[in-house]
Design a protein around this motif. Structure first.
Motif, PDB file in Angstrom:
ATOM      1  N   GLY A 129      46.865  40.035  48.305  1.00  0.00           N
ATOM      2  CA  GLY A 129      48.138  40.732  48.113  1.00  0.00           C
ATOM      3  C   GLY A 129      48.301  41.184  46.676  1.00  0.00           C
ATOM      4  N   PRO A 130      49.392  41.890  46.392  1.00  0.00           N
ATOM      5  CA  PRO A 130      49.568  42.492  45.061  1.00  0.00           C
ATOM      6  C   PRO A 130      49.928  41.470  43.993  1.00  0.00           C
ATOM      7  CG  PRO A 130      51.498  42.921  46.445  1.00  0.00           C
ATOM      8  CD  PRO A 130      50.521  42.159  47.295  1.00  0.00           C
ATOM      9  N   SER A 131      49.045  41.249  43.062  1.00  0.00           N
ATOM     10  CA  SER A 131      49.346  40.298  41.978  1.00  0.00           C
ATOM     11  C   SER A 131      48.285  40.409  40.900  1.00  0.00           C
ATOM     12  CB  SER A 131      49.332  38.866  42.508  1.00  0.00           C
ATOM     13  OG  SER A 131      48.046  38.538  42.978  1.00  0.00           O
ATOM     14  N   PHE A 132      48.701  40.724  39.711  1.00  0.00           N
ATOM     15  CA  PHE A 132      47.764  40.654  38.587  1.00  0.00           C
ATOM     16  C   PHE A 132      47.759  39.224  38.057  1.00  0.00           C
ATOM     17  CE2 PHE A 132      48.715  45.358  37.882  1.00  0.00           C
ATOM     18  CZ  PHE A 132      47.523  45.754  38.469  1.00  0.00           C
ATOM     19  N   LYS A 184      41.664  48.705  49.396  1.00  0.00           N
ATOM     20  CA  LYS A 184      42.562  49.302  48.388  1.00  0.00           C
ATOM     21  C   LYS A 184      41.854  49.476  47.052  1.00  0.00           C
ATOM     22  CE  LYS A 184      43.359  45.496  45.833  1.00  0.00           C
ATOM     23  NZ  LYS A 184      43.318  45.330  44.374  1.00  0.00           N
ATOM     24  N   ASN A 185      40.880  48.637  46.776  1.00  0.00           N
ATOM     25  CA  ASN A 185      40.153  48.771  45.502  1.00  0.00           C
ATOM     26  C   ASN A 185      39.355  50.074  45.438  1.00  0.00           C
ATOM     27  OD1 ASN A 185      40.980  46.437  44.177  1.00  0.00           O
ATOM     28  ND2 ASN A 185      39.417  45.165  45.164  1.00  0.00           N
ATOM     29  N   ASP A 237      49.319  46.036  48.035  1.00  0.00           N
ATOM     30  CA  ASP A 237      48.289  45.976  46.987  1.00  0.00           C
ATOM     31  C   ASP A 237      47.775  47.364  46.619  1.00  0.00           C
ATOM     32  OD1 ASP A 237      46.869  44.567  45.163  1.00  0.00           O
ATOM     33  OD2 ASP A 237      45.717  43.376  46.581  1.00  0.00           O
ATOM     34  N   THR A 241      47.673  48.629  42.774  1.00  0.00           N
ATOM     35  CA  THR A 241      46.365  48.887  42.160  1.00  0.00           C
ATOM     36  C   THR A 241      46.136  50.372  41.849  1.00  0.00           C
ATOM     37  OG1 THR A 241      45.640  47.059  43.546  1.00  0.00           O
ATOM     38  CG2 THR A 241      43.942  48.192  42.359  1.00  0.00           C
ATOM     39  N   GLY A 246      46.837  48.103  34.588  1.00  0.00           N
ATOM     40  CA  GLY A 246      46.524  46.676  34.633  1.00  0.00           C
ATOM     41  C   GLY A 246      45.374  46.392  35.578  1.00  0.00           C
ATOM     42  N   SER A 247      45.068  47.343  36.453  1.00  0.00           N
ATOM     43  CA  SER A 247      43.988  47.153  37.426  1.00  0.00           C
ATOM     44  C   SER A 247      42.638  47.571  36.846  1.00  0.00           C
ATOM     45  CB  SER A 247      44.269  47.998  38.675  1.00  0.00           C
ATOM     46  OG  SER A 247      43.068  48.254  39.375  1.00  0.00           O
ATOM     47  N   ARG A 248      41.654  46.716  37.039  1.00  0.00           N
ATOM     48  CA  ARG A 248      40.295  47.034  36.566  1.00  0.00           C
ATOM     49  C   ARG A 248      39.683  48.151  37.401  1.00  0.00           C
ATOM     50  NH1 ARG A 248      38.999  40.748  36.971  1.00  0.00           N
ATOM     51  NH2 ARG A 248      39.979  41.275  38.965  1.00  0.00           N
ATOM     52  N   ASN A 249      39.962  48.140  38.709  1.00  0.00           N
ATOM     53  CA  ASN A 249      39.419  49.207  39.566  1.00  0.00           C
ATOM     54  C   ASN A 249      39.986  50.563  39.158  1.00  0.00           C
ATOM     55  OD1 ASN A 249      37.722  47.996  41.908  1.00  0.00           O
ATOM     56  ND2 ASN A 249      39.418  46.579  41.626  1.00  0.00           N
TER      57      ASN A 249
HETATM   58  O1  LIG Z   1      43.733  42.755  43.132  1.00  0.00           O
HETATM   59  C1  LIG Z   1      44.362  42.951  42.123  1.00  0.00           C
HETATM   60  C2  LIG Z   1      45.819  43.129  42.126  1.00  0.00           C
HETATM   61  O2  LIG Z   1      46.393  42.733  43.338  1.00  0.00           O
HETATM   62  C3  LIG Z   1      43.661  43.074  40.836  1.00  0.00           C
HETATM   63  O3  LIG Z   1      43.135  44.336  40.779  1.00  0.00           O
HETATM   64  P1  LIG Z   1      41.860  44.660  39.890  1.00  0.00           P
HETATM   65  O4  LIG Z   1      40.730  43.801  40.405  1.00  0.00           O
HETATM   66  O5  LIG Z   1      41.643  46.113  40.090  1.00  0.00           O
HETATM   67  O6  LIG Z   1      42.208  44.332  38.471  1.00  0.00           O
END
Ligand SMILES: O=C(CO)COP(=O)(O)O
Ligand SMILES: NC(=O)C1=CN([C@@H]2O[C@H](COP(=O)(O)OP(=O)(O)OC[C@H]3O[C@@H](n4cnc5c(N)ncnc54)[C@H](OP(=O)(O)O)[C@@H]3O)[C@@H](O)[C@H]2O)C=CC1
Length: 319
Positions: A129-132, A184-185, A237, A241, A246-249
């Motif tokens: 789920g959505p969470s950094f 989603k990535n 998510d 993302t 903040g998301s690496r993807n």
């Molecule tokens: O899954 C994530 C947020 O829910 C983290 O995303 P990233 O791996 O792209 O940083």
């Protein structure tokens, strides 16, 4: 209540911090640097700036973590099998909760499938789920999905892992929950690439929406429920993302779109997952044009402008 976490990356560490803060006794296993981390009371390499609460202990002994009442697997997807094989003896008596988001190259299995492949008879659960990681560690509010095919076990895990700031919703649709987190990535890479190339926010919204349609097509073909994809593990998510640096993807996609070299060693789950999913889509006859375009970009077979032209030139059809 004890929780063992295998994998001391950003996410495993963040979960350890929030669980220890809410009174759990947490053992975090790091394959490297455990002693330094335990001494510094901080994961300086993967999650700097978030001190460890008293209830969090770092160990270099995986069996200390697998002996806990609840065990979390917090390594990248492509490392999950290696971890399970190495720690099989300790994990056989557990119902591990996999926290990774992706599809395994070669087998095209998700985390739950890999767990049962390596440890037959073990019932896996998924936390997604959505969470950094940094939001979780900071104690900011988050809502996640805990999916488990065994309803009683799912209920128990939900109670064992929810905290005052991490709200957990339960699901029995493991396939849907893990596919949402994996797919989603891939779409986030596409969105980052579009933004990096200056194609604009309207293009990103189109990619998110048509990407969501693509996620649904694949998930349905694999037996997931549509409602799961519309929940935290899918839509939730995807929204996070595809819109946050903040998301690496997403950042990886931005670099791709700008024509920059990606030199960071950060985990980018969407890259191997795109390849695995494109193969699976072809085998199942599921149309996945955005995923295919991401793979072509990754392989350098297509430039971003050509990928966009390809997507825009697809036959006109009903939504
Ligand atoms: O899954 C994530 C947020 O829910 C983290 O995303 P990233 O791996 O792209 O940083
Ligand atoms: N970061 C986030 O915000 C979120 C991440 N996730 C998911 O969590 C998973 C892990 O991501 P994250 O923690 O961010 O990744 P990181 O890159 O921060 O860390 C990965 C960790 O896994 C360890 N590791 C890799 N392979 C093995 C192995 N074979 N045995 C033991 N340890 C291993 C690494 O050890 P070493 O340091 O020694 O290399 C490292 O500590 C991913 O699937 C990700 O999608 C989910 C939600 C949020």
């Amino acid at each position: 209540m004890s929780v063992g976490i295998l994998g001391a990356g950003a996410f495993g560490t963040a979960l350890g911090i929030v669980l220890a803060r809410s009174g759990r006794e947490v053992v975090l296993w790091a394959r490297e640097g455990a002693e330094a981390m335990q001494g510094a009371r901080e994961n300086i390499r993967r999650l700097p700036g978030y001190g460890f609460p008293d209830g969090l202990r770092v160990t270099d002994q995986a069996r200390d973590a697998t002996a806990a009442e609840t065990v979390l697997l917090a390594v990248p997807m492509q490392s999950l099998r290696e971890l399970l094989e190495a720690e099989a003896a300790g994990l056989r008596a557990t119902s591990p909760v996999a926290c990774c988001k992706g599809v395994e190259l070669g087998t095209t299995l998700g985390p739950a499938g890999v767990v049962t492949d390596v440890l037959p008879g073990v019932t896996p659960a998924i936390l997604t789920g959505p969470s950094f990681a940094r939001d979780i560690a900071a104690g900011l509010p988050t809502a996640l999905t805990l999916a488990c095919g065994d309803p009683a076990l799912g209920r128990s895990l939900q109670a064992r892992l929810a905290t005052p700031t991490v709200r957990l919703y339960r699901s029995e649709d493991v396939t849907g929950a893990e596919l949402g987190g994996a797919l989603k990535n891939v779409i986030a890479i596409a969105c980052g690439a579009a933004m990096g190339a200056g194609l604009g926010e309207s293009a990103r919204a189109a990619l998110m929406t048509r990407g969501f349609a693509e996620m649904n097509r694949m998930a349905l073909a694999l037996g997931a429920e549509v409602t799961t994809l519309a929940g935290l593990s899918g839509f939730g998510d995807l929204a996070l993302t595809c819109t946050s640096e903040g998301s690496r993807n997403y950042r990886f996609g931005l670099a791709l779109g700008r024509g920059e070299t990606w030199s960071s060693g950060d985990t980018v789950e969407g890259a191997p997952t795109a390849r695995a999913v494109a193969d699976r889509g072809r085998a199942l006859g599921v149309e996945m044009p955005i995923t295919s375009a991401v793979v072509a970009l990754l392989d350098g077979r297509m430039k971003l402008g050509d990928a966009m032209d390809m997507l825009l030139a697809r036959p006109l059809r009903e939504e």
